[in-house]
Design a protein around this motif. Structure first.
Motif, PDB file in Angstrom:
ATOM      1  N   TRP A 124      26.835  46.198  27.831  1.00  0.00           N
ATOM      2  CA  TRP A 124      28.118  45.521  28.030  1.00  0.00           C
ATOM      3  C   TRP A 124      27.955  44.025  27.851  1.00  0.00           C
ATOM      4  CZ3 TRP A 124      27.252  42.110  31.923  1.00  0.00           C
ATOM      5  CH2 TRP A 124      26.289  42.457  32.897  1.00  0.00           C
TER       6      TRP A 124
ATOM      7  N   TYR B 106      30.681  40.479  28.771  1.00  0.00           N
ATOM      8  CA  TYR B 106      32.019  40.071  29.221  1.00  0.00           C
ATOM      9  C   TYR B 106      32.122  38.561  29.363  1.00  0.00           C
ATOM     10  CZ  TYR B 106      30.610  39.315  34.162  1.00  0.00           C
ATOM     11  OH  TYR B 106      30.027  38.856  35.326  1.00  0.00           O
TER      12      TYR B 106
ATOM     13  N   SER C 254      37.212  43.880  37.266  1.00  0.00           N
ATOM     14  CA  SER C 254      35.840  44.299  37.539  1.00  0.00           C
ATOM     15  C   SER C 254      34.933  43.731  36.463  1.00  0.00           C
ATOM     16  CB  SER C 254      35.733  45.832  37.557  1.00  0.00           C
ATOM     17  OG  SER C 254      36.496  46.387  38.606  1.00  0.00           O
ATOM     18  N   LYS C 255      33.690  43.482  36.806  1.00  0.00           N
ATOM     19  CA  LYS C 255      32.783  42.851  35.852  1.00  0.00           C
ATOM     20  C   LYS C 255      31.455  43.606  35.785  1.00  0.00           C
ATOM     21  CE  LYS C 255      31.530  39.507  39.466  1.00  0.00           C
ATOM     22  NZ  LYS C 255      31.446  38.079  39.816  1.00  0.00           N
TER      23      LYS C 255
ATOM     24  N   SER D 238      32.777  47.003  34.430  1.00  0.00           N
ATOM     25  CA  SER D 238      33.882  46.611  33.552  1.00  0.00           C
ATOM     26  C   SER D 238      34.404  47.783  32.729  1.00  0.00           C
ATOM     27  CB  SER D 238      33.454  45.472  32.631  1.00  0.00           C
ATOM     28  OG  SER D 238      32.386  45.874  31.782  1.00  0.00           O
TER      29      SER D 238
ATOM     30  N   ASN E  59      37.649  49.091  33.904  1.00  0.00           N
ATOM     31  CA  ASN E  59      38.867  48.303  33.715  1.00  0.00           C
ATOM     32  C   ASN E  59      39.772  48.990  32.696  1.00  0.00           C
ATOM     33  OD1 ASN E  59      38.238  46.205  35.491  1.00  0.00           O
ATOM     34  ND2 ASN E  59      37.149  45.034  33.916  1.00  0.00           N
TER      35      ASN E  59
ATOM     36  N   TYR F  27      38.649  39.285  33.539  1.00  0.00           N
ATOM     37  CA  TYR F  27      37.467  39.552  32.727  1.00  0.00           C
ATOM     38  C   TYR F  27      37.837  40.368  31.488  1.00  0.00           C
ATOM     39  CZ  TYR F  27      35.409  38.345  37.209  1.00  0.00           C
ATOM     40  OH  TYR F  27      35.107  37.714  38.391  1.00  0.00           O
TER      41      TYR F  27
ATOM     42  N   SER G  69      35.911  42.413  28.508  1.00  0.00           N
ATOM     43  CA  SER G  69      34.576  42.947  28.257  1.00  0.00           C
ATOM     44  C   SER G  69      34.540  43.808  27.007  1.00  0.00           C
ATOM     45  CB  SER G  69      34.095  43.775  29.460  1.00  0.00           C
ATOM     46  OG  SER G  69      34.972  44.866  29.693  1.00  0.00           O
TER      47      SER G  69
END
Length: 212
Positions: free
Chosen positions: A113, A115, A150-151, A155, A158, A184, A186
């Motif tokens: 990922w 972001y 959310s990260k 993520s 999301n 965020y 991502s």
């Protein structure tokens, strides 16, 4: 090393619509009308590598109409491969050649990922992703853009903005988010282990009014 597939040239004429305008990029070349970016108006933007060592494709660099919300913002990714940190995706340089130093690269991660933290929540209209151009663009196969609060590895939960459909070498993809809200943005590859690399990410949207 993967070879760039053969293909023709296509142009698409578009009109900007103030702060809500998002650059639409399709095919091998796109002509933008009425959207002032780093190339000015009526500029043909090539999404394939050229002989220039420092090609810029970021349309909003000098634009007073559309603002790239991601430019220079904090970025993070699942791991760092050599000297290719996540910040390379928001440096304003769309050179697609990895060796020129303006692309991100993770290690071989399971569901990698990347972001960007926009700082506050926005209603996101579109995300533009520049793929690596010198080889290996197909590694983005199945990659998705998500927007939310959310990260990191979370993520992927999301809301989905959309997939990156064009994974050819050097491709420019515009993914329309239709006002998804979040702090965020991502890019995630789900369901397999792979390397994640991008050479630029631009985010367009509008600041939210005060929320309850």
């Amino acid at each position: 090393m993967e070879k760039e597939p053969a293909g023709g040239v296509r142009e698409e004429s578009l009109t900007g619509e103030g702060d809500k305008a998002a650059p639409r990029i399709a095919g091998t070349q796109v002509k933008h009308r009425g959207l002032r970016g780093s190339f000015g108006e009526d500029t043909v933007v090539a999404d394939r590598p050229t002989t220039q060592s420092n090609q810029h494709c970021c349309l909003s660099k000098n634009s007073g109409q559309a603002t790239n919300l991601a430019r220079g913002r904090p970025t993070f990714q699942s791991s760092n491969s050599e000297s290719r940190p996540p910040t390379k995706a928001v440096d304003g340089n769309c050179d697609g050649n990895m060796e020129h130093g303006s692309c991100t690269h993770t290690n071989l991660d399971t569901e990698p990922w990347w972001y960007v933290d926009l700082g506050i929540r926005y209603a996101i209209s579109a995300v533009v992703v520049k793929n690596r151009g010198d080889c290996c663009g197909s590694r983005l196969r199945g990659a998705e853009v998500h927007v939310g609060d959310s990260k990191g590895s979370s993520s992927k939960s999301n809301p989905l903005c959309g997939p990156i459909a064009d994974t050819s070498d050097g491709s420019l993809s515009t993914i329309y988010c239709n006002g998804l809200k979040g702090r965020y943005v991502s890019i995630v590859i789900l369901g397999r282990a792979d390397y994640l690399h991008v050479c630029e990410v631009e985010v367009y949207g509008t600041k939210l009014e005060k929320e309850c």
